[in-house]
Design a protein around this motif. Structure first.
Motif, PDB file in Angstrom:
ATOM      1  N   LEU A 153     -30.869  -1.510 -33.191  1.00  0.00           N
ATOM      2  CA  LEU A 153     -32.306  -0.648 -33.800  1.00  0.00           C
ATOM      3  C   LEU A 153     -32.108  -0.577 -34.613  1.00  0.00           C
ATOM      4  O   LEU A 153     -32.711  -0.027 -36.002  1.00  0.00           O
ATOM      5  CB  LEU A 153     -32.464  -0.936 -32.578  1.00  0.00           C
ATOM      6  CG  LEU A 153     -32.895  -2.302 -32.225  1.00  0.00           C
ATOM      7  CD1 LEU A 153     -33.808  -2.453 -30.401  1.00  0.00           C
ATOM      8  CD2 LEU A 153     -33.695  -3.597 -32.617  1.00  0.00           C
ATOM      9  N   ARG A 154     -31.035   0.814 -34.118  1.00  0.00           N
ATOM     10  CA  ARG A 154     -31.690   2.513 -34.874  1.00  0.00           C
ATOM     11  C   ARG A 154     -30.806   2.137 -36.200  1.00  0.00           C
ATOM     12  O   ARG A 154     -30.993   2.932 -37.012  1.00  0.00           O
ATOM     13  CB  ARG A 154     -30.520   3.708 -34.325  1.00  0.00           C
ATOM     14  CG  ARG A 154     -30.695   4.194 -34.395  1.00  0.00           C
ATOM     15  CD  ARG A 154     -29.973   5.862 -33.564  1.00  0.00           C
ATOM     16  NE  ARG A 154     -29.411   6.782 -34.295  1.00  0.00           N
ATOM     17  CZ  ARG A 154     -30.229   8.095 -34.005  1.00  0.00           C
ATOM     18  NH1 ARG A 154     -31.599   7.615 -34.335  1.00  0.00           N
ATOM     19  NH2 ARG A 154     -30.043   9.530 -35.126  1.00  0.00           N
ATOM     20  N   HIS A 155     -29.120   1.577 -35.843  1.00  0.00           N
ATOM     21  CA  HIS A 155     -28.599   1.303 -37.467  1.00  0.00           C
ATOM     22  C   HIS A 155     -29.425   0.514 -38.163  1.00  0.00           C
ATOM     23  O   HIS A 155     -29.451   0.446 -39.575  1.00  0.00           O
ATOM     24  CB  HIS A 155     -27.113   0.519 -36.988  1.00  0.00           C
ATOM     25  CG  HIS A 155     -26.247   0.067 -38.210  1.00  0.00           C
ATOM     26  ND1 HIS A 155     -25.969   1.000 -39.093  1.00  0.00           N
ATOM     27  CD2 HIS A 155     -26.270  -0.949 -39.004  1.00  0.00           C
ATOM     28  CE1 HIS A 155     -25.525   1.097 -39.647  1.00  0.00           C
ATOM     29  NE2 HIS A 155     -25.453  -0.678 -39.368  1.00  0.00           N
ATOM     30  N   THR A 156     -30.391  -0.908 -37.521  1.00  0.00           N
ATOM     31  CA  THR A 156     -30.929  -1.583 -38.361  1.00  0.00           C
ATOM     32  C   THR A 156     -32.361  -1.276 -39.564  1.00  0.00           C
ATOM     33  O   THR A 156     -31.997  -0.614 -40.783  1.00  0.00           O
ATOM     34  CB  THR A 156     -31.918  -2.754 -37.638  1.00  0.00           C
ATOM     35  OG1 THR A 156     -30.556  -3.607 -37.626  1.00  0.00           O
ATOM     36  CG2 THR A 156     -32.917  -3.327 -38.605  1.00  0.00           C
ATOM     37  N   ALA A 157     -32.751  -0.207 -38.551  1.00  0.00           N
ATOM     38  CA  ALA A 157     -33.779   1.164 -38.904  1.00  0.00           C
ATOM     39  C   ALA A 157     -33.285   1.663 -39.857  1.00  0.00           C
ATOM     40  O   ALA A 157     -34.167   1.640 -41.047  1.00  0.00           O
ATOM     41  CB  ALA A 157     -34.502   1.713 -37.884  1.00  0.00           C
ATOM     42  N   ILE A 158     -32.370   2.332 -39.967  1.00  0.00           N
ATOM     43  CA  ILE A 158     -31.691   3.544 -40.549  1.00  0.00           C
ATOM     44  C   ILE A 158     -31.787   2.828 -42.083  1.00  0.00           C
ATOM     45  O   ILE A 158     -31.721   3.709 -43.355  1.00  0.00           O
ATOM     46  CB  ILE A 158     -30.395   4.736 -40.391  1.00  0.00           C
ATOM     47  CG1 ILE A 158     -31.427   5.018 -38.884  1.00  0.00           C
ATOM     48  CG2 ILE A 158     -30.053   5.685 -41.435  1.00  0.00           C
ATOM     49  CD1 ILE A 158     -30.243   6.197 -38.668  1.00  0.00           C
ATOM     50  N   THR A 159     -30.494   1.416 -41.800  1.00  0.00           N
ATOM     51  CA  THR A 159     -29.690   0.905 -43.181  1.00  0.00           C
ATOM     52  C   THR A 159     -31.320   0.649 -44.122  1.00  0.00           C
ATOM     53  O   THR A 159     -32.162   0.544 -45.443  1.00  0.00           O
ATOM     54  CB  THR A 159     -29.037  -0.248 -42.411  1.00  0.00           C
ATOM     55  OG1 THR A 159     -28.155   0.006 -41.977  1.00  0.00           O
ATOM     56  CG2 THR A 159     -28.844  -1.391 -44.185  1.00  0.00           C
ATOM     57  N   HIS A 160     -32.283  -0.111 -43.176  1.00  0.00           N
ATOM     58  CA  HIS A 160     -33.211  -0.755 -44.377  1.00  0.00           C
ATOM     59  C   HIS A 160     -34.425   0.570 -44.913  1.00  0.00           C
ATOM     60  O   HIS A 160     -34.978   0.675 -46.213  1.00  0.00           O
ATOM     61  CB  HIS A 160     -34.006  -1.293 -43.149  1.00  0.00           C
ATOM     62  CG  HIS A 160     -33.944  -2.539 -42.935  1.00  0.00           C
ATOM     63  ND1 HIS A 160     -34.475  -3.402 -43.967  1.00  0.00           N
ATOM     64  CD2 HIS A 160     -33.287  -3.697 -42.178  1.00  0.00           C
ATOM     65  CE1 HIS A 160     -33.773  -5.018 -43.768  1.00  0.00           C
ATOM     66  NE2 HIS A 160     -33.340  -4.856 -41.787  1.00  0.00           N
ATOM     67  N   LEU A 161     -34.567   1.792 -44.574  1.00  0.00           N
ATOM     68  CA  LEU A 161     -34.747   2.837 -44.904  1.00  0.00           C
ATOM     69  C   LEU A 161     -34.182   3.053 -46.309  1.00  0.00           C
ATOM     70  O   LEU A 161     -34.485   3.370 -47.563  1.00  0.00           O
ATOM     71  CB  LEU A 161     -34.927   3.969 -44.209  1.00  0.00           C
ATOM     72  CG  LEU A 161     -35.922   4.006 -42.912  1.00  0.00           C
ATOM     73  CD1 LEU A 161     -35.698   5.347 -42.237  1.00  0.00           C
ATOM     74  CD2 LEU A 161     -37.020   3.998 -44.251  1.00  0.00           C
ATOM     75  N   VAL A 162     -32.660   2.800 -46.484  1.00  0.00           N
ATOM     76  CA  VAL A 162     -32.036   3.906 -47.091  1.00  0.00           C
ATOM     77  C   VAL A 162     -32.018   2.533 -48.389  1.00  0.00           C
ATOM     78  O   VAL A 162     -32.138   2.682 -49.493  1.00  0.00           O
ATOM     79  CB  VAL A 162     -30.582   3.800 -46.848  1.00  0.00           C
ATOM     80  CG1 VAL A 162     -29.974   4.550 -47.986  1.00  0.00           C
ATOM     81  CG2 VAL A 162     -30.386   4.924 -46.086  1.00  0.00           C
ATOM     82  N   ASN A 163     -31.872   1.540 -48.603  1.00  0.00           N
ATOM     83  CA  ASN A 163     -31.983   0.169 -49.239  1.00  0.00           C
ATOM     84  C   ASN A 163     -33.352  -0.364 -49.774  1.00  0.00           C
ATOM     85  O   ASN A 163     -33.478  -0.348 -50.660  1.00  0.00           O
ATOM     86  CB  ASN A 163     -31.301  -1.298 -48.583  1.00  0.00           C
ATOM     87  CG  ASN A 163     -30.128  -1.506 -48.331  1.00  0.00           C
ATOM     88  OD1 ASN A 163     -29.628  -0.448 -48.345  1.00  0.00           O
ATOM     89  ND2 ASN A 163     -29.535  -2.249 -47.533  1.00  0.00           N
ATOM     90  N   ALA A 164     -34.592  -0.052 -48.705  1.00  0.00           N
ATOM     91  CA  ALA A 164     -35.884   0.606 -49.719  1.00  0.00           C
ATOM     92  C   ALA A 164     -35.850   1.309 -50.431  1.00  0.00           C
ATOM     93  O   ALA A 164     -37.450   1.754 -51.083  1.00  0.00           O
ATOM     94  CB  ALA A 164     -36.830   0.778 -48.867  1.00  0.00           C
ATOM     95  N   GLY A 165     -35.076   2.314 -50.746  1.00  0.00           N
ATOM     96  CA  GLY A 165     -35.007   3.891 -51.413  1.00  0.00           C
ATOM     97  C   GLY A 165     -35.793   4.724 -51.153  1.00  0.00           C
ATOM     98  O   GLY A 165     -35.532   5.871 -52.513  1.00  0.00           O
TER      99      GLY A 165
END
Length: 254
Positions: A153-165
């Motif tokens: 869950l934590r990994h998903t949230a951070i990854t989506h933040l990065v990929n969102a720019g």
């Protein structure tokens, strides 16, 4: 069984695997997040949906989510105050959607002892083990069969933040990583956001369309070396006059 430190108890094999590839765990796509939340909505456990929802919106560690108290949540300032976390005290920003959810959740949930996830059978006073409902929603969301740990869950949230720019310093502020290098690891995993950023740069750099060039008449020099020109008779080289020679006149810039 090994404790994950975040309320999800893993088998020894799962525990060792998560330690070996902490940042290599699976990441939920947007569609998978929807399926996971849908499964959590219909699960009989009264706390599993709130746990998943808060974790995905804050990138908080599972232990930090389960250890939340009412006084930690400041809806007016849109932050969650964590006085004790793995990397020390920090404030976690709250999004608009999470603020609305927390406002409703805290008004409609009995918070025994001030805990957002109370448990009368736990020595700490709050829930510490969500392994069974977690496994149920993973299976009911058709997400089983791959490496999914308490860190996903934590990994998903951070990854989506990065990929969102989102810029990495801001990501670090949200995630609470101790070092900037740890956040950079997420940026190196997926380069799609880098290409998206370059596309934005491309859109700002618009060159005029090149005009047709007759290669027989015009020769371009891309080496930086000026080609000799002709003067007078065809093929005759233009030779500059010797400085100081006849016909030479001093100018202000010589």
């Amino acid at each position: 069984m090994q404790s994950s430190g975040g309320g999800l108890r893993l088998s020894r094999r799962e525990y060792v695997a998560s330690k070996r590839s902490r940042h290599g765990s699976s990441t939920f796509t947007e569609a998978e997040i929807g399926r996971l939340l849908a499964a959590a909505t219909t699960d009989p456990h009264p706390q599993i949906f709130a746990f998943v929802f808060i974790a995905l919106h804050t990138a908080m560690r599972a232990s930090e989510v389960l250890g939340l108290r009412r006084e930690f949540v400041d809806l007016d300032k849109c932050v969650i105050h964590l006085s004790r976390s793995k990397t020390g005290a920090r404030d976690v920003p709250i999004s608009v959607n999470l603020r609305q959810f927390l406002d409703y959740y805290m008004r409609t949930t009995m918070a025994e002892g001030g805990w957002l996830f109370p448990s009368p059978t736990s020595a700490s006073g709050h829930t510490e083990d969500l392994a069974k409902p977690w496994r149920r929603i993973v299976e009911n969301g058709n997400l089983a069969g791959r490496s999914i740990t308490r860190h996903t869950l934590r990994h998903t949230a951070i990854t989506h933040l990065v990929n969102a720019g989102v810029d990495l310093p801001t990501v670090q502020r949200i995630s609470g990583h101790k070092t900037f290098q740890m956040v950079c690891h997420y940026a190196h995993q997926n380069q799609e956001h880098v290409q998206a950023a370059l596309s934005k740069l491309d859109s700002r750099i618009v060159a005029p369309a090149p005009s047709p060039i007759n290669a027989a008449n015009v020769m371009r020099d891309y080496t930086g070396i000026t080609q000799p020109t002709t003067n007078g008779a065809r093929g005759a080289r233009q030779i500059p006059e010797k400085v100081g020679g006849p016909g030479w006149t001093r100018t202000s810039d010589q």
